[in-house]
Design a protein around this motif. Structure first.
Motif, PDB file in Angstrom:
ATOM      1  N   LEU A 188      22.577 -13.451   8.499  1.00 21.06           N
ATOM      2  CA  LEU A 188      23.566 -14.616   9.202  1.00 21.06           C
ATOM      3  C   LEU A 188      22.653 -15.587  10.429  1.00 21.06           C
ATOM      4  CD1 LEU A 188      26.168 -12.273  10.970  1.00 21.06           C
ATOM      5  CD2 LEU A 188      25.681 -13.614   8.935  1.00 21.06           C
ATOM      6  N   PRO A 189      22.814 -17.256   9.672  1.00 19.59           N
ATOM      7  CA  PRO A 189      22.636 -18.204  10.371  1.00 19.59           C
ATOM      8  C   PRO A 189      22.357 -17.726  11.373  1.00 19.59           C
ATOM      9  CG  PRO A 189      24.741 -19.052   9.201  1.00 19.59           C
ATOM     10  CD  PRO A 189      24.490 -17.666   9.423  1.00 19.59           C
ATOM     11  N   ALA A 190      21.016 -18.288  11.962  1.00 18.12           N
ATOM     12  CA  ALA A 190      20.408 -18.204  13.590  1.00 18.12           C
ATOM     13  C   ALA A 190      21.279 -19.159  14.331  1.00 18.12           C
ATOM     14  CB  ALA A 190      18.814 -18.344  13.600  1.00 18.12           C
ATOM     15  N   GLN A 191      21.374 -18.862  15.329  1.00 17.59           N
ATOM     16  CA  GLN A 191      21.904 -19.566  16.701  1.00 17.59           C
ATOM     17  C   GLN A 191      23.420 -19.709  16.436  1.00 17.59           C
ATOM     18  OE1 GLN A 191      20.026 -19.328  19.455  1.00 17.59           O
ATOM     19  NE2 GLN A 191      18.362 -18.229  18.261  1.00 17.59           N
ATOM     20  N   LYS A 192      23.592 -18.905  15.562  1.00 18.27           N
ATOM     21  CA  LYS A 192      25.486 -18.628  15.337  1.00 18.27           C
ATOM     22  C   LYS A 192      26.322 -17.881  15.884  1.00 18.27           C
ATOM     23  CE  LYS A 192      28.851 -20.811  11.954  1.00 18.27           C
ATOM     24  NZ  LYS A 192      29.581 -20.879  10.792  1.00 18.27           N
ATOM     25  N   PHE A 193      27.264 -17.374  16.403  1.00 17.75           N
ATOM     26  CA  PHE A 193      27.805 -16.601  17.182  1.00 17.75           C
ATOM     27  C   PHE A 193      29.268 -16.217  16.990  1.00 17.75           C
ATOM     28  CE2 PHE A 193      25.059 -17.515  20.442  1.00 17.75           C
ATOM     29  CZ  PHE A 193      24.616 -16.134  20.514  1.00 17.75           C
ATOM     30  N   TYR A 194      29.484 -15.195  15.967  1.00 16.23           N
ATOM     31  CA  TYR A 194      31.209 -15.321  15.651  1.00 16.23           C
ATOM     32  C   TYR A 194      31.970 -13.294  16.265  1.00 16.23           C
ATOM     33  CZ  TYR A 194      28.381 -16.553  11.484  1.00 16.23           C
ATOM     34  OH  TYR A 194      27.559 -17.455  10.665  1.00 16.23           O
ATOM     35  N   PRO A 195      33.039 -13.720  16.182  1.00 12.38           N
ATOM     36  CA  PRO A 195      33.631 -13.044  17.088  1.00 12.38           C
ATOM     37  C   PRO A 195      34.102 -11.569  16.445  1.00 12.38           C
ATOM     38  CG  PRO A 195      35.278 -13.950  15.506  1.00 12.38           C
ATOM     39  CD  PRO A 195      33.700 -15.066  15.682  1.00 12.38           C
ATOM     40  N   LEU A 196      33.956 -10.873  17.347  1.00 11.32           N
ATOM     41  CA  LEU A 196      33.799  -9.473  17.303  1.00 11.32           C
ATOM     42  C   LEU A 196      35.598  -8.695  16.297  1.00 11.32           C
ATOM     43  CD1 LEU A 196      31.686  -8.078  19.601  1.00 11.32           C
ATOM     44  CD2 LEU A 196      30.895  -8.032  18.005  1.00 11.32           C
ATOM     45  N   ILE A 197      35.117  -7.659  15.645  1.00  9.77           N
ATOM     46  CA  ILE A 197      36.556  -8.008  14.442  1.00  9.77           C
ATOM     47  C   ILE A 197      36.345  -6.337  14.406  1.00  9.77           C
ATOM     48  CG2 ILE A 197      36.657 -10.491  13.973  1.00  9.77           C
ATOM     49  CD1 ILE A 197      36.255  -9.307  11.506  1.00  9.77           C
ATOM     50  N   ILE A 198      37.143  -5.711  13.761  1.00  7.85           N
ATOM     51  CA  ILE A 198      37.214  -4.109  13.968  1.00  7.85           C
ATOM     52  C   ILE A 198      36.622  -4.168  12.445  1.00  7.85           C
ATOM     53  CG2 ILE A 198      38.694  -3.111  15.477  1.00  7.85           C
ATOM     54  CD1 ILE A 198      40.927  -2.851  13.518  1.00  7.85           C
ATOM     55  N   SER A 199      36.891  -2.902  11.629  1.00 13.02           N
ATOM     56  CA  SER A 199      36.246  -3.187  10.010  1.00 13.02           C
ATOM     57  C   SER A 199      37.321  -3.787   9.265  1.00 13.02           C
ATOM     58  CB  SER A 199      35.736  -1.974   9.562  1.00 13.02           C
ATOM     59  OG  SER A 199      36.734  -0.684  10.264  1.00 13.02           O
ATOM     60  N   ILE A 200      38.212  -2.690   9.581  1.00 15.44           N
ATOM     61  CA  ILE A 200      39.736  -3.165   8.905  1.00 15.44           C
ATOM     62  C   ILE A 200      39.779  -4.548   8.691  1.00 15.44           C
ATOM     63  CG2 ILE A 200      42.108  -2.161   8.649  1.00 15.44           C
ATOM     64  CD1 ILE A 200      41.505  -0.204  10.036  1.00 15.44           C
ATOM     65  N   ASP A 201      39.523  -5.663   9.512  1.00 19.21           N
ATOM     66  CA  ASP A 201      39.916  -6.463   9.235  1.00 19.21           C
ATOM     67  C   ASP A 201      38.898  -7.556   8.440  1.00 19.21           C
ATOM     68  OD1 ASP A 201      42.032  -6.763  11.169  1.00 19.21           O
ATOM     69  OD2 ASP A 201      41.242  -6.984  12.395  1.00 19.21           O
ATOM     70  N   ALA A 202      38.097  -6.908   8.443  1.00 19.73           N
ATOM     71  CA  ALA A 202      37.636  -7.115   7.399  1.00 19.73           C
ATOM     72  C   ALA A 202      37.020  -6.607   5.740  1.00 19.73           C
ATOM     73  CB  ALA A 202      35.664  -6.966   7.971  1.00 19.73           C
ATOM     74  N   LYS A 203      37.319  -6.401   5.349  1.00 18.69           N
ATOM     75  CA  LYS A 203      38.473  -5.824   4.278  1.00 18.69           C
ATOM     76  C   LYS A 203      38.230  -6.779   3.244  1.00 18.69           C
ATOM     77  CE  LYS A 203      42.464  -3.976   3.888  1.00 18.69           C
ATOM     78  NZ  LYS A 203      43.075  -4.638   2.619  1.00 18.69           N
ATOM     79  N   ALA A 204      37.878  -6.078   2.045  1.00 13.96           N
ATOM     80  CA  ALA A 204      38.202  -7.252   0.952  1.00 13.96           C
ATOM     81  C   ALA A 204      39.865  -6.751   0.581  1.00 13.96           C
ATOM     82  CB  ALA A 204      37.214  -6.876  -0.489  1.00 13.96           C
ATOM     83  N   SER A 205      40.308  -7.591  -0.448  1.00 12.92           N
ATOM     84  CA  SER A 205      41.590  -7.560  -0.812  1.00 12.92           C
ATOM     85  C   SER A 205      41.740  -6.866  -1.158  1.00 12.92           C
ATOM     86  CB  SER A 205      42.452  -8.938  -1.452  1.00 12.92           C
ATOM     87  OG  SER A 205      42.027  -8.534  -2.230  1.00 12.92           O
ATOM     88  N   ASN A 206      41.191  -5.998  -2.170  1.00 10.79           N
ATOM     89  CA  ASN A 206      41.133  -5.456  -2.806  1.00 10.79           C
ATOM     90  C   ASN A 206      40.512  -3.633  -2.561  1.00 10.79           C
ATOM     91  OD1 ASN A 206      38.681  -5.511  -3.608  1.00 10.79           O
ATOM     92  ND2 ASN A 206      38.768  -5.494  -5.566  1.00 10.79           N
ATOM     93  N   ALA A 207      40.412  -3.381  -1.645  1.00 11.30           N
ATOM     94  CA  ALA A 207      40.265  -2.196  -0.562  1.00 11.30           C
ATOM     95  C   ALA A 207      41.057  -1.388  -0.213  1.00 11.30           C
ATOM     96  CB  ALA A 207      39.218  -2.923   0.249  1.00 11.30           C
ATOM     97  N   SER A 208      40.680  -0.456   0.682  1.00 14.83           N
ATOM     98  CA  SER A 208      41.379   0.379   1.475  1.00 14.83           C
ATOM     99  C   SER A 208      41.504   0.011   2.848  1.00 14.83           C
ATOM    100  CB  SER A 208      41.880   1.775   0.420  1.00 14.83           C
ATOM    101  OG  SER A 208      40.865   2.548   1.123  1.00 14.83           O
ATOM    102  N   ALA A 209      42.124  -0.072   4.121  1.00 14.57           N
ATOM    103  CA  ALA A 209      41.552   0.526   5.222  1.00 14.57           C
ATOM    104  C   ALA A 209      40.961   1.965   5.028  1.00 14.57           C
ATOM    105  CB  ALA A 209      42.758   0.725   5.746  1.00 14.57           C
ATOM    106  N   LEU A 210      40.278   3.061   4.843  1.00 12.66           N
ATOM    107  CA  LEU A 210      39.798   3.723   4.434  1.00 12.66           C
ATOM    108  C   LEU A 210      38.217   2.918   3.748  1.00 12.66           C
ATOM    109  CD1 LEU A 210      38.902   6.934   4.803  1.00 12.66           C
ATOM    110  CD2 LEU A 210      39.756   7.533   2.942  1.00 12.66           C
ATOM    111  N   ASP A 211      38.450   3.096   2.829  1.00  9.62           N
ATOM    112  CA  ASP A 211      37.050   1.720   2.671  1.00  9.62           C
ATOM    113  C   ASP A 211      35.923   1.135   3.500  1.00  9.62           C
ATOM    114  OD1 ASP A 211      37.403   3.316   0.173  1.00  9.62           O
ATOM    115  OD2 ASP A 211      38.369   1.372  -0.758  1.00  9.62           O
ATOM    116  N   ALA A 212      37.334   0.574   4.180  1.00 13.12           N
ATOM    117  CA  ALA A 212      36.588  -0.312   5.409  1.00 13.12           C
ATOM    118  C   ALA A 212      36.763   0.568   6.611  1.00 13.12           C
ATOM    119  CB  ALA A 212      37.731  -1.763   5.828  1.00 13.12           C
TER     120      ALA A 212
END
Length: 212
Positions: A188-212
């Motif tokens: 990831l780009p240095a000196q840039k911050f991102y919010p902490l999220i749970i894995s399920i919120d980061a899943k691809a649209s065609n992925a299941s929660a279990l996959d995530a």
């Protein structure tokens, strides 16, 4: 290297019935498991093996100069079954008849009584003929009582740990650093911050929660 391949499916076909088709009349590996386990046992030396450029080195099987034969006894699951006892024992019989020196058996399930376990029975007959039977301890656990293939006449091997790691660090806004592992070669780009999220919120649209 691969000097023979046979398949055994009479037990499976008896259960599958009309679901059985011509594609099952083959020793060809359809899902990669047979190729994977056969290469683990007798794969030749392969230089330049790596994962996304990481961990570069030479890969090999346990006995890279061995001549190997494959005995296929497992098929697509049907009615909860994929490796039928009748087919497993037929595979053992064929391997014994063929005169193999070592049998590498990458099969297993829930621990059962020796007299009801096709792997225990087949490996016992192989052992009586002087054949070393090496088996996996299973993929269950780490709960107690989940190791399979525990017959005293078998050499049962558990999973090993990696002899290397691929460390990466996550830096939080409060300047805490946590060490983890990643195979990603793009940081990831240095000196840039991102919010902490749970894995399920980061899943691809065609992925299941279990996959995530």
């Amino acid at each position: 290297k691969l000097i023979g391949a046979r398949y055994f499916n009479k037990g499976y076909k008896a259960v599958a019935g009309s679901q059985s088709n011509a594609s099952f009349e083959s020793a060809r590996d359809s899902d990669g498991h047979g190729t994977h386990t056969l290469s683990t046992a007798g794969g030749n030396f392969v230089s330049g093996a790596n994962v996304f450029g990481l961990g570069n080195g030479t890969a090999k099987g346990g006995s890279p100069k061995a001549r190997v034969a494959a005995y296929k006894v497992c098929w697509p699951p049907v009615k909860g079954n994929e490796c039928l006892d009748a087919d497993i024992m037929a595979g053992f019989d064929a391997a014994i008849h063929d005169g193999v020196d070592v049998l590498s058996v990458s099969l297993g399930g829930d621990p059962v009584d020796y007299f009801k376990d096709a792997i225990s029975i087949g490996s016992f007959h192989a052992f009586k003929k002087g054949i070393v039977v090496v088996s996996s301890a299973g993929n269950s656990g780490p709960k107690a009582g989940t190791v399979c293939n525990i017959s005293p006449w078998m050499l049962t091997v558990g999973a090993s740990t990696m002899d290397r790691e691929f460390p990466t660090y996550v830096a939080l806004g409060n300047k805490q650093h946590f060490k983890g592992q990643s195979l990603s070669s793009v940081g990831l780009p240095a000196q840039k911050f991102y919010p902490l999220i749970i894995s399920i919120d980061a899943k691809a649209s065609n992925a299941s929660a279990l996959d995530a």
